[in-house]
Design an enzyme around this catalytic site. Structure first.
Site, PDB file in Angstrom:
ATOM      1  N   SER A 216     -17.813 -49.119  39.627  1.00 15.78           N
ATOM      2  CA  SER A 216     -18.659 -48.044  39.120  1.00 15.78           C
ATOM      3  C   SER A 216     -18.155 -46.678  39.607  1.00 15.78           C
ATOM      4  CB  SER A 216     -20.109 -48.319  39.528  1.00 15.78           C
ATOM      5  OG  SER A 216     -21.004 -47.463  38.858  1.00 15.78           O
TER       6      SER A 216
ATOM      7  N   ASP B  50     -22.391 -52.451  28.900  1.00 18.52           N
ATOM      8  CA  ASP B  50     -22.587 -51.629  30.088  1.00 18.52           C
ATOM      9  C   ASP B  50     -23.240 -50.303  29.690  1.00 18.52           C
ATOM     10  OD1 ASP B  50     -22.448 -50.180  32.428  1.00 18.52           O
ATOM     11  OD2 ASP B  50     -20.382 -50.751  32.891  1.00 18.52           O
TER      12      ASP B  50
ATOM     13  N   HIS C 204     -23.225 -54.798  34.745  1.00 20.83           N
ATOM     14  CA  HIS C 204     -22.595 -53.711  35.514  1.00 20.83           C
ATOM     15  C   HIS C 204     -22.680 -53.999  37.006  1.00 20.83           C
ATOM     16  CE1 HIS C 204     -21.314 -49.497  36.153  1.00 20.83           C
ATOM     17  NE2 HIS C 204     -22.133 -49.530  37.183  1.00 20.83           N
TER      18      HIS C 204
END
Length: 314
Positions: A128, A262, A291
């Protein structure tokens, strides 16, 4: 520095850039010359290394325990042990804005400079916002010996306009302080009750990794969540255009893995970057992974990475 055992991994608490930092380590806690390669995990937000325990232990085992696997928390995203405070040097931490996104990047570079020999080759694993941090680290210090950088569910552009970003931007940027009172009240609850609440929240995940319960409870300490929200607010404002220059300079070192559903990084972003860099290594998830893969798929993602880096297993 404080050191604790945590199953197959060991956690250490150190001060870096004046702020408390948790390091989770699989394998030796100190690097020696024979450790030519280090896997370094840069987490998402919240940057709690305990979330990655299963992932890291599986990754370490898949490479036959030859390469240490470390994860570094974001500054201030961990619960201080009894012998330590969240901040060692308040003046230093404030001057560098260590809890902000730019300060967190410098925080990782400072850690490497102090804890990792310059000759050690790095396999960076970002998740991320950790992917954005890795690109910025490579930009700010081109001398880093990055062998490969694995970008998992990368939030490296246009965060505020993503489906999740549109929801979270007003929360993190305008209404953040409203969340502090309920966070404070939650922090007063007994640990057993906090744990029960977390299990209730995660009840819809049938294959939940039980290793994530304890670090999630830690987030309810108050300061950790507040620091994570502060960093998140800056992400919405600063993670705007994709850094094509840094990507182009390091394209042969980068492996990107995009989610198919996502909400922080729409599939269109995958198609856009693949179009812009046809020679790059861009993968689109076919495993229906979320995610926040650490919640239930840490081992699976470790196995995928081991396949991508199969030459290191020979």
């Amino acid at each position: 520095m404080a050191t604790y055992a945590r199953g197959g991994a060991q956690t250490e608490f150190v001060y870096c850039c004046g702020a408390l930092t948790e390091i989770l380590k699989c394998g030796p806690s100190r690097l020696v010359p024979q450790h030519k390669i280090l896997f370094l995990v840069i987490p998402g937000n919240p940057g709690v290394v305990g979330f990655y325990k299963t992932f890291m232990e599986r990754l370490y085992g898949l490479f036959e325990c030859r390469h240490p696997v470390w994860a570094i928390s974001h500054a201030g995203h961990c619960v201080p042990p009894d012998s330590m405070d969240m901040v060692q040097d308040a003046q230093q931490a404030a001057a560098s804005d260590v809890f902000g996104i730019s300060g967190q990047i410098d925080h990782k570079l400072a850690f490497l400079k102090k804890q990792v020999p310059t000759e050690t080759q790095l396999i960076m694993v970002g998740h991320s916002i950790g992917c954005y941090i890795i690109l910025e680290m490579m930009k700010r210090n081109p001398q880093l010996k990055v062998l490969k950088a694995i970008m998992l569910f990368p939030t490296i552009e246009r965060m505020a306009v993503t489906p999740q970003g549109k929801v979270m931007t007003p929360v993190l940027c305008q209404m953040r302080y409203l969340a502090y009172l309920p966070l404070f009240l939650l922090s007063l609850l007994p640990e057993t009750l906090k744990s029960s609440l977390i299990k209730l929240v995660f009840a819809g995940i049938p294959s939940l990794d039980q290793n994530v319960i304890k670090p999630t409870v830690g987030l309810l300490s108050g300061d950790c969540a507040a620091n994570a929200m502060y960093m998140g607010g800056q992400e919405m404002k600063r993670v705007l255009e994709r850094d094509n220059v840094t990507i182009r300079k390091n394209l042969d070192k980068l492996i990107f893995y995009y989610g198919a559903t996502d909400h922080w990084c729409p599939v269109q972003f995958y198609h856009d970057i693949k179009h812009d860099f046809p020679a790059g290594d861009f993968k689109l998830c076919t495993e229906h992974l979320r995610h926040a893969f650490v919640l239930d798929s840490g081992s699976k993602v470790a196995e995928m990475i081991a396949e991508w880096l199969i030459e290191l297993r020979a």
